[in-house]
Write an enzyme that holds these catalytic residues in place. Structure first.
Site, PDB file in Angstrom:
ATOM      1  N   HIS A  90      -7.659  -5.781  -0.685  1.00 34.84           N
ATOM      2  CA  HIS A  90      -6.050  -5.594  -1.092  1.00 34.84           C
ATOM      3  C   HIS A  90      -5.634  -5.774   0.478  1.00 34.84           C
ATOM      4  CE1 HIS A  90      -3.551  -1.310  -0.852  1.00 34.84           C
ATOM      5  NE2 HIS A  90      -3.829  -1.524   0.371  1.00 34.84           N
ATOM      6  N   SER A 129       0.511  -1.349  -0.189  1.00 35.55           N
ATOM      7  CA  SER A 129       0.074   0.263   0.382  1.00 35.55           C
ATOM      8  C   SER A 129       0.779   1.273  -0.083  1.00 35.55           C
ATOM      9  CB  SER A 129      -0.950   0.264   1.208  1.00 35.55           C
ATOM     10  OG  SER A 129      -2.188   0.909   0.811  1.00 35.55           O
ATOM     11  N   GLU A 187      -9.908  -4.757  -6.229  1.00 34.35           N
ATOM     12  CA  GLU A 187      -9.896  -3.465  -5.465  1.00 34.35           C
ATOM     13  C   GLU A 187      -9.359  -2.341  -6.353  1.00 34.35           C
ATOM     14  OE1 GLU A 187      -5.276  -2.951  -3.853  1.00 34.35           O
ATOM     15  OE2 GLU A 187      -5.134  -4.900  -4.030  1.00 34.35           O
TER      16      GLU A 187
END
Length: 335
Positions: free
Chosen positions: A299, A175, A269
């Protein structure tokens, strides 16, 4: 036409398992409605930090890995302006002379910590047989850009200064940590900083403006990420910084001499488009890269490697990539 079964396909092309579908549904119903209401103010961030810190205890870290708190004042290293803190995750028999994984955790640049990501970092350490260093970097809104980037850069410089050859350092990030890893690699290519040997990105958050996420075809299917919330966190991190800074706008900063990349992203995602766009940037730069889009996954699904089979397979794929061409032998099977 010959029919190909799931078992004959690579793991990142198979039909999603019942476990992963159930988990995605549970998170869509239980987390996404709440996350959409959390604002980007100090109170909301405190709530997120508390909830995710508590929730991380439900994810099993590998008990065979020794977790060692770390702090180096770096007083003998004038190029590093502050102490480097974090934790080492050492597998049985792990030897840093064979290589090191530098893991940059995600959390929208405002939440999470090395501790919350031990389900991933201990698994990486066990699957690769390599020590993993997870630095604790400063977070927004208390510390906006470039604080997190500077701390990641200092951690990388520290490994180099302590004798780890750059080609034996693999950057891994999920991320926002994926954004950090890509940004740090780009900085190395633009400066005289040695380039890391490999880079692995789990669901990287590439576009901090949120524009790609807002226009994603997965907007309604993503079980977890609310793009408007991600956009608020992006603004918190960038602060008064220049959005065109190459340390932030990595989609527009293709570089030469990039190391090999492995990118893993969930098929449902909203950050999928960003990962695919970044893969295009790597292709245009002539980089060696592999993009894996895992059908039906959300995710940073790698976090659930003790719960869903796809997450365990993804971790094994990452370990194979990290150990490839460096003479470490075969990848041990995780328990």
């Amino acid at each position: 036409m010959t029919h190909v079964t799931d078992a004959e396909l690579p793991p990142y092309e198979r039909t999603p398992s019942s476990q992963s579908r159930a988990l995605a549904t549970a998170i869509r119903l239980g987390v996404r409605p709440f996350s959409g209401r959390v604002k980007g103010g100090p109170a909301g961030i405190r709530v997120w930090r508390t909830l995710l810190g508590a929730g991380s205890h439900c994810l099993r870290a590998d008990p065979r890995i020794h977790v060692e708190p770390f702090s180096d004042p770096c007083v003998d290293l004038p190029q590093i302006g502050r102490p480097v803190r974090g934790e080492w995750l050492r597998p049985p028999g792990g030897d840093a002379s064979r290589g090191v994984v530098l893991y940059l955790h995600g959390g929208a640049y405002a939440i999470c910590s090395p501790r919350t990501h031990r389900a991933i970092t201990t698994r990486l350490a066990m699957d690769t047989g390599l020590p993993v260093f997870a630095p604790r970097y400063r977070q927004a809104p208390e510390h906006p850009f470039p604080a997190a980037f500077e701390d990641a850069l200092d951690a990388y410089r520290l490994l180099l200064a302590r004798g780890i050859p750059p080609e034996r350092i693999t950057l891994v990030g999920d991320s926002s940590g994926g954004h950090l890893a890509a940004s740090l690699t780009g900085e190395a290519c633009r400066t005289d900083l040695p380039t890391p040997g490999k880079v692995v990105l789990f669901s990287p958050w590439i576009d901090l403006t949120g524009e790609l996420a807002m226009s994603s075809a997965m907007l309604r299917r993503d079980p977890f990420i609310v793009p408007a919330v991600a956009t608020r966190f992006g603004r918190l991190y960038v602060g008064t910084g220049d959005w065109n800074d190459p340390r932030l706008s990595i989609l527009s900063c293709g570089s030469a001499d990039l190391p090999p990349f492995l990118i893993q992203v969930g098929g449902i995602e909203v950050l999928r488009d960003e990962a695919e766009r970044f893969a295009d940037v790597l292709a245009e730069a002539g980089a060696d890269y592999e993009l894996q889009v895992w059908p039906g996954q959300m995710h940073v699904f790698q976090m659930f490697n003790g719960l869903i089979p796809e997450a365990g397979e993804a971790m094994r794929e990452a370990a194979r990539f990290i150990r490839r061409d460096v003479g470490h032998g075969s990848v041990p099977e995780a328990a």
